[in-house]
Design a protein around this motif. Structure first.
Motif, PDB file in Angstrom:
ATOM      1  N   LEU A   1       0.822  -1.212   0.000  1.00 32.31           N
ATOM      2  CA  LEU A   1       0.000   0.000   0.000  1.00 32.31           C
ATOM      3  C   LEU A   1       0.854   1.259   0.000  1.00 32.31           C
ATOM      4  N   GLY A   2       2.146   1.071   0.024  1.00 32.03           N
ATOM      5  CA  GLY A   2       3.022   2.232   0.086  1.00 32.03           C
ATOM      6  C   GLY A   2       2.725   2.978   1.369  1.00 32.03           C
ATOM      7  N   GLY A   3       2.647   4.245   1.309  1.00 28.68           N
ATOM      8  CA  GLY A   3       2.372   5.009   2.526  1.00 28.68           C
ATOM      9  C   GLY A   3       0.936   5.468   2.580  1.00 28.68           C
ATOM     10  N   MET A   4       0.086   4.890   1.741  1.00 31.79           N
ATOM     11  CA  MET A   4      -1.276   5.417   1.602  1.00 31.79           C
ATOM     12  C   MET A   4      -2.030   5.431   2.926  1.00 31.79           C
ATOM     13  N   ALA A   5      -1.819   4.399   3.726  1.00 34.90           N
ATOM     14  CA  ALA A   5      -2.590   4.330   4.977  1.00 34.90           C
ATOM     15  C   ALA A   5      -1.937   5.110   6.099  1.00 34.90           C
ATOM     16  N   SER A   6      -0.713   5.594   5.875  1.00 33.99           N
ATOM     17  CA  SER A   6      -0.017   6.237   6.988  1.00 33.99           C
ATOM     18  C   SER A   6       0.203   7.728   6.782  1.00 33.99           C
ATOM     19  N   GLY A   7      -0.021   8.191   5.564  1.00 38.41           N
ATOM     20  CA  GLY A   7       0.229   9.597   5.274  1.00 38.41           C
ATOM     21  C   GLY A   7      -0.895  10.500   5.773  1.00 38.41           C
ATOM     22  N   PRO A   8      -0.833  11.764   5.354  1.00 37.89           N
ATOM     23  CA  PRO A   8      -1.832  12.734   5.818  1.00 37.89           C
ATOM     24  C   PRO A   8      -3.263  12.375   5.408  1.00 37.89           C
ATOM     25  N   CYS A   9      -3.403  11.594   4.358  1.00 33.53           N
ATOM     26  CA  CYS A   9      -4.756  11.205   3.939  1.00 33.53           C
ATOM     27  C   CYS A   9      -5.046   9.765   4.323  1.00 33.53           C
ATOM     28  N   GLY A  10      -4.278   9.269   5.287  1.00 28.68           N
ATOM     29  CA  GLY A  10      -4.413   7.878   5.678  1.00 28.68           C
ATOM     30  C   GLY A  10      -5.819   7.513   6.117  1.00 28.68           C
ATOM     31  N   THR A  11      -6.410   8.358   6.927  1.00 30.87           N
ATOM     32  CA  THR A  11      -7.757   8.069   7.432  1.00 30.87           C
ATOM     33  C   THR A  11      -8.764   8.002   6.292  1.00 30.87           C
ATOM     34  N   GLU A  12      -8.690   8.985   5.410  1.00 27.61           N
ATOM     35  CA  GLU A  12      -9.623   9.010   4.270  1.00 27.61           C
ATOM     36  C   GLU A  12      -9.418   7.799   3.376  1.00 27.61           C
ATOM     37  N   PHE A  13      -8.158   7.446   3.180  1.00 24.74           N
ATOM     38  CA  PHE A  13      -7.854   6.283   2.345  1.00 24.74           C
ATOM     39  C   PHE A  13      -8.428   5.019   2.977  1.00 24.74           C
ATOM     40  N   LYS A  14      -8.214   4.870   4.263  1.00 27.17           N
ATOM     41  CA  LYS A  14      -8.720   3.667   4.940  1.00 27.17           C
ATOM     42  C   LYS A  14     -10.240   3.597   4.866  1.00 27.17           C
ATOM     43  N   ASP A  15     -10.890   4.724   5.073  1.00 32.07           N
ATOM     44  CA  ASP A  15     -12.357   4.745   5.008  1.00 32.07           C
ATOM     45  C   ASP A  15     -12.839   4.311   3.632  1.00 32.07           C
ATOM     46  N   ALA A  16     -12.231   4.888   2.611  1.00 29.05           N
ATOM     47  CA  ALA A  16     -12.680   4.594   1.249  1.00 29.05           C
ATOM     48  C   ALA A  16     -12.388   3.149   0.878  1.00 29.05           C
ATOM     49  N   PHE A  17     -11.207   2.729   1.160  1.00 29.37           N
ATOM     50  CA  PHE A  17     -10.818   1.384   0.772  1.00 29.37           C
ATOM     51  C   PHE A  17     -11.592   0.330   1.565  1.00 29.37           C
ATOM     52  N   SER A  18     -11.825   0.598   2.843  1.00 32.25           N
ATOM     53  CA  SER A  18     -12.611  -0.342   3.654  1.00 32.25           C
ATOM     54  C   SER A  18     -13.999  -0.490   3.088  1.00 32.25           C
ATOM     55  N   CYS A  19     -14.575   0.636   2.774  1.00 30.31           N
ATOM     56  CA  CYS A  19     -15.935   0.619   2.253  1.00 30.31           C
ATOM     57  C   CYS A  19     -15.982  -0.227   0.991  1.00 30.31           C
ATOM     58  N   PHE A  20     -15.016   0.002   0.144  1.00 27.37           N
ATOM     59  CA  PHE A  20     -14.934  -0.763  -1.102  1.00 27.37           C
ATOM     60  C   PHE A  20     -14.741  -2.248  -0.808  1.00 27.37           C
ATOM     61  N   HIS A  21     -13.839  -2.542   0.110  1.00 27.61           N
ATOM     62  CA  HIS A  21     -13.480  -3.931   0.390  1.00 27.61           C
ATOM     63  C   HIS A  21     -14.655  -4.717   0.944  1.00 27.61           C
ATOM     64  N   TYR A  22     -15.411  -4.073   1.823  1.00 22.90           N
ATOM     65  CA  TYR A  22     -16.502  -4.782   2.483  1.00 22.90           C
ATOM     66  C   TYR A  22     -17.828  -4.640   1.757  1.00 22.90           C
ATOM     67  N   SER A  23     -17.780  -3.887   0.684  1.00 25.66           N
ATOM     68  CA  SER A  23     -19.019  -3.606  -0.034  1.00 25.66           C
ATOM     69  C   SER A  23     -19.664  -4.891  -0.552  1.00 25.66           C
ATOM     70  N   LYS A  24     -20.946  -5.002  -0.307  1.00 26.08           N
ATOM     71  CA  LYS A  24     -21.645  -6.186  -0.783  1.00 26.08           C
ATOM     72  C   LYS A  24     -22.509  -5.876  -1.988  1.00 26.08           C
ATOM     73  N   GLU A  25     -22.383  -4.665  -2.454  1.00 31.24           N
ATOM     74  CA  GLU A  25     -23.163  -4.279  -3.630  1.00 31.24           C
ATOM     75  C   GLU A  25     -22.706  -5.068  -4.841  1.00 31.24           C
ATOM     76  N   GLU A  26     -23.625  -5.203  -5.777  1.00 32.85           N
ATOM     77  CA  GLU A  26     -23.306  -5.952  -6.990  1.00 32.85           C
ATOM     78  C   GLU A  26     -22.180  -5.288  -7.762  1.00 32.85           C
ATOM     79  N   ILE A  27     -22.316  -3.992  -7.913  1.00 32.91           N
ATOM     80  CA  ILE A  27     -21.178  -3.252  -8.476  1.00 32.91           C
ATOM     81  C   ILE A  27     -20.392  -2.787  -7.270  1.00 32.91           C
ATOM     82  N   LYS A  28     -19.375  -3.525  -7.012  1.00 35.24           N
ATOM     83  CA  LYS A  28     -18.644  -3.362  -5.762  1.00 35.24           C
ATOM     84  C   LYS A  28     -18.198  -1.913  -5.558  1.00 35.24           C
ATOM     85  N   GLY A  29     -18.570  -1.410  -4.419  1.00 35.63           N
ATOM     86  CA  GLY A  29     -18.110  -0.071  -4.091  1.00 35.63           C
ATOM     87  C   GLY A  29     -19.014   1.027  -4.574  1.00 35.63           C
ATOM     88  N   SER A  30     -20.153   0.676  -5.157  1.00 32.91           N
ATOM     89  CA  SER A  30     -21.018   1.739  -5.675  1.00 32.91           C
ATOM     90  C   SER A  30     -21.646   2.537  -4.543  1.00 32.91           C
TER      91      SER A  30
END
Lengths: 489, 157
Positions: free
Chosen positions: B62-91
Motif C-alpha cells: 500500500l506504500g504510505g497510503m494508509a499512513s500519510g496525511p490522507c491515511g484516514t480518508e484512504f482507509k475509510d474509502a478502501f474499507s468501504c470498497f473492500h466490504y461492499s456487498k453491492e453488486e457493483i462493488k463499491g457503488s
C-alpha cells in the motif's frame, strides 16, 4: 492571542531518533492505529532519509547538483530522493495535539538527554519535557575512529572524515574534488563501497584512492578468504590502491599532507583520510532510563519482540535483540532497520510478534561484484560455496545485468549505467577454478545454514530466507544450491 | 587439492569448501527437503488481506497510503470498497471516495495526479481496483523503505 506555539507536552507515540528504523516504525504505527499521533525527535537537521545511497548511488549520479538534490536513479530508471517522504508528508510538532487524524511530526535539532521511565517522560537538551505512552529508541550510532587519529591533533582531525550522514557525504564529495589523494581506512562494507565510488571518480580526475585495512582482503570479515582475495582484485580494477594487512601505527600532519605510518614500516602520504572502522551504537539513555546494555554486541538489550522495558522498544542499529532462529545479535544494515522498525511499530500498537522475517543486506563493488546476503555472514564460520562453472556460452555479468534483472529491494538500486565492456570475458580455456562469477555461499554453524550470500545472482532472496528459517541440517549443500538455479539469469 | 568428478569439481581451502557446477550438474531437481509452510503462521509477514478477511493496512504494497496525511480518508474509502456487498462493488461509497480525493488534492507533492496508469506501474503499485488514487501512487511512497519485494505481497503472488 500572540502566544508562541508550544511543542506538545505529551506524545502518545514518541520515537527517539530520526533515521530509517524510526521512520519505518512511524509508518507502521500510523497504518495500524487510526489517527495516531507520532512525534519523532532527532538531533539531526534533516527529515528521515535512507543511508545506502550515500555510499552508493549518489556517487554515480550524472547530475552535478546531486549534493543538493540528493536524488538518485533506481534500478528501474526511476529517480527518487533519499528522503523517505517530502516535507508535506509530515505535520508540525506544534500541530500534533490538534491534528484530528493524527500524523507524523519531526522535531529536528533536539536531543533527548534524559529518560524518566517511571514517569514515562523524556527531557530534551533545551530542558523541554515530553511525556509519552509508548516510546521507541532508534538512536543508531556514531562512526568509530582510530584512537591514534583522535589523539593526533587538530591538523590531522580536520583532514579526516567519519562517514555516516548527509553532511559527511557532501563534505567528502567536496574534498574528493579538491585533493590529490584520499585514503580510506577500513575494509568492510562502507570502506570498500566508498573506495570503489572514489576509485571510479579517479579515472576522470586523477585522484589517487588508497584503501588500507588489517585484513588480508576486502570484506575479510565477511567473505571466505578465496572470495575476499578475488574481490580485492576487483576493487583494484576500480582504480583503488589496496594495502592489505595494514595496521596503522601513527598519523601526523607534515607540510599540509598526512603521513600514515604502518606497523610494518610502510609509509603512505595522502591529503585526506576517511575512517570507516565501524559504528559505536548510541546508548546514551541507558543510564537515566535504567536500560540494559549488551556487553558482547553493544546496543540496548531487548527481547525477541524488541522490547526493553514496559512501553519502551528499540530498533535499528542500536538494538541488540534476540533472534529466535539465529540467537542474540545486533545488525547494522538498512533492511534490518526497516524490518525492525516496522516490527517495533507493530508491537507498539498492540501486536506481540517476535523478530521473524529475516532482513537482508547487499553490496556492490564495481561491475563484477554484486551480492545480496541474509543471516549470519561471518568469515570465521565454515562455508560451502557453489559456483557456476563458466562455459563458452556464458556472457559477462554486465551484459546479464543490462537485461534489468537486478531487483533486490525496493529501496536499493544497481547502477544500470555501468559500461557493458567487461574486464574479464571467460574463455573456454580460462582457469575455471578462479572464476567466481556467480554462485551461492552457505555459512554453517553446527551443520545448520545460518547465513547465505547470493553472489551475483539476484531475485532469489525468498528461497534463501526460507532455508535460514527452516534451520535444518542438510546433508548435501549442493542439493540445496540447486534450489537457486544459479545458471539462470 | 582438487577432486574432479565427472562433471563438478570441488576443493577445500581450510574450513571453506568450493564447488564448481555446470548447468548439467544442476539439471536434476533438488532432493533438499524444505519444511512445509504454514499459511496462517502469525509470525510471518502478511499480505494485503489478513487470514480473517480484514485489510492489512501495514502491507508494504500500500506504500504510505494508509499512513500519510490522507491515511484516514484512504482507509475509510478502501474499507468501504473492500466490504461492499453491492453488486457493483463499491457503488455505495462515493462519499468516502470523494473525501479521499479531496484530501489527496491537498498534497500534490505526495500524490501527483498523473493521467492514467503510467507505463512504469509495477504489479506491486496498486492493491485495489477501486480507488484509482492507489493506482496513481508514485514511486516515492512505494519505494521508500520496503524490504525485499519478493516477500512483500501483491495479492495472489
Amino acid at each position: 492571542e500572540g502566544l508562541p506555539e508550544a511543542l506538545p507536552a505529551h506524545a502518545p507515540y514518541l520515537l527517539i531518533g530520526g533515521g530509517t528504523a524510526s521512520f519505518a516504525a512511524a509508518r507502521s504505527i500510523r497504518a495500524r492505529d487510526p489517527g495516531a499521533k507520532v512525534l519523532i525527535v532527532t538531533d539531526e537537521p534533516d527529515l528521515p532519509y535512507m543511508r545506502p545511497p550515500l555510499s552508493k548511488e549518489l556517487w554515480f549520479s550524472d547530475d552535478p547538483a546531486v549534493t543538493d538534490t540528493l536524488r538518485f536513479k533506481q534500478w528501474n530508471g526511476k529517480e527518487r530522493s533519499i528522503y523517505f517522504q517530502p516535507p508535506s508528508f509530515y505535520i508540525r510538532p506544534e500541530d500534533l495535539d490538534g491534528a484530528e487524524n493524527g500524523g507524523v511530526a519531526v522535531l529536528n535539532n533536539r536531543k533527548v538527554v534524559y529518560m524518566d521511565v517511571r514517569g514515562n517522560k523524556v527531557k530534551l537538551d533545551d530542558d523541554t519535557e515530553i511525556s509519552y505512552d509508548k516510546c521507541l529508541i532508534a538512536t543508531g550510532g556514531i562512526p568509530r575512529n582510530l584512537q591514534l587519529i583522535e589523539r593526533a591533533g587538530e591538523e590531522v582531525m580536520k583532514r579526516t572524515t567519519l562517514f555516516r550522514k548527509i553532511e559527511d557525504f557532501k563534505s567528502l564529495d567536496k574534498v574528493s574534488r579538491n585533493v590529490k589523494s584520499v585514503t580510506i581506512i577500513g575494509g568492510g562494507f562502507l570502506g570498500s563501497e566508498l573506495a570503489c565510488a572514489l576509485g571510479r571518480r579517479s579515472t576522470e580526475s586523477g585522484l589517487e584512492v588508497i584503501q588500507m585495512f588489517p585484513e588480508k582482503g576486502n570484506m575479510g570479515k565477511v567473505l571466505p578468504e578465496y572470495l575476499s582475495n578475488w574481490t580485492t582484485e576487483k576493487v583494484k580494477k576500480e582504480g583503488v590502491k589496496v594495502l592489505t594487512e595494514a595496521l596503522v601505527k601513527s598519523v601526523t600532519c607534515k607540510d599540509d599532507q598526512l603521513e600514515i605510518k604502518l606497523k610494518d614500516g610502510r609509509v603512505v602520504t595522502t591529503d585526506h583520510i576517511v575512517a570507516a572502522v565501524g559504528l559505536e551504537p548510541n546508548v546514551d539513555l541507558a543510564k537515566s532510563a535504567g536500560l540494559e546494555v549488551d556487553s558482547d554486541f553493544g546496543g540496548y538489550r531487548v527481547n525477541a519482540e524488541l522490547q526493553a522495558r514496559s512501553n519502551i522498544w528499540v530498533a535499528g542499529d542500536a538494538a541488540c535483540f534476540y533472534d529466535i532462529r539465529l540467537g542474540r545479535r545486533r545488525v547494522e544494515h538498512h533492511d534490518h532497520a526497516v524490518v525492525s522498525g516496522r516490527l517495533a511499530g507493530e508491537n507498539m500498537t498492540g501486536a506481540s510478534k517476535p523478530y521473524w522475517h529475516q532482513s537482508m543486506f547487499w553490496s556492490d563493488l564495481g561491475p563484477d561484484v554484486g551480492y545480496e546476503a541474509i543471516g549470519i555472514v561471518d568469515s570465521s564460520l565454515p562455508t560451502v560455496g557453489v559456483f557456476a562453472k563458466a562455459t563458452a556460452k556464458d556472457t559477462p555479468k554486465a551484459a546479464t545485468e543490462m537485461s534489468g534483472t537486478g531487483i533486490r529491494s525496493e529501496s536499493e538500486t544497481e547502477d544500470t549505467a555501468v559500461s557493458p565492456v567487461a574486464s574479464d570475458t571467460p574463455s573456454p580455456a580460462a582457469e575455471n577454478k578462479d572464476d567466481f562469477g556467480k554462485g551461492v555461499i552457505f555459512y554453517l554453524r553446527d551443520k545448520v545454514v545460518v547465513g547465505i550470500i547470493l553472489w551475483n545472482v539476484f531475485n532469489r532472496m525468498p528461497i534463501a530466507r526460507k532455508i535460514i528459517k527452516d534451520g535444518e541440517e542438510h546433508a548435501d549443500l549442493n542439493e540445496v544450491a540447486k534450489l537457486f538455479n544459479i545458471h539462470e539469469d | 587439492m582438487s577432486l574432479s568428478g565427472v562433471f563438478c569439481s570441488y576443493r577445500q581451502e581450510g574450513k571453506d569448501k568450493i564447488i564448481f557446477v555446470t548447468k548439467e550438474d544442476h539439471e536434476a531437481s533438488s532432493n533438499a527437503e524444505l519444511v512445509e509452510e504454514d499459511p496462517n503462521d502469525p509470525y510471518e509477514e502478511q499480505g494485503l488481506i489478513l487470514p480473517g478477511g480484514d485489510i492489512n493496512w501495514n502491507c508494504p504494497c500500500l506504500g504510505g497510503m494508509a499512513s500519510g496525511p490522507c491515511g484516514t480518508e484512504f482507509k475509510d474509502a478502501f474499507s468501504c470498497f473492500h466490504y461492499s456487498k453491492e453488486e457493483i462493488k463499491g457503488s455505495d461509497f462515493m462519499e468516502q471516495f470523494t473525501a479521499m480525493q479531496q484530501c489527496l488534492q491537498l498534497y500534490p507533492e505526495l500524490y501527483p495526479q498523473e493521467d492514467e496508469a503510467s507505463p512504469k506501474q509495477s504489479s506491486k503499485d496498486s492493491a485495489a481496483e477501486g480507488p484509482s488514487a492507489a493506482n496513481s501512487n508514485p514511486a516515492p511512497e512505494q519505494d521508500s523503505d520496503t524490504s525485499n519485494p519478493n516477500t512483500e505481497s501483491s495479492p495472489g503472488s
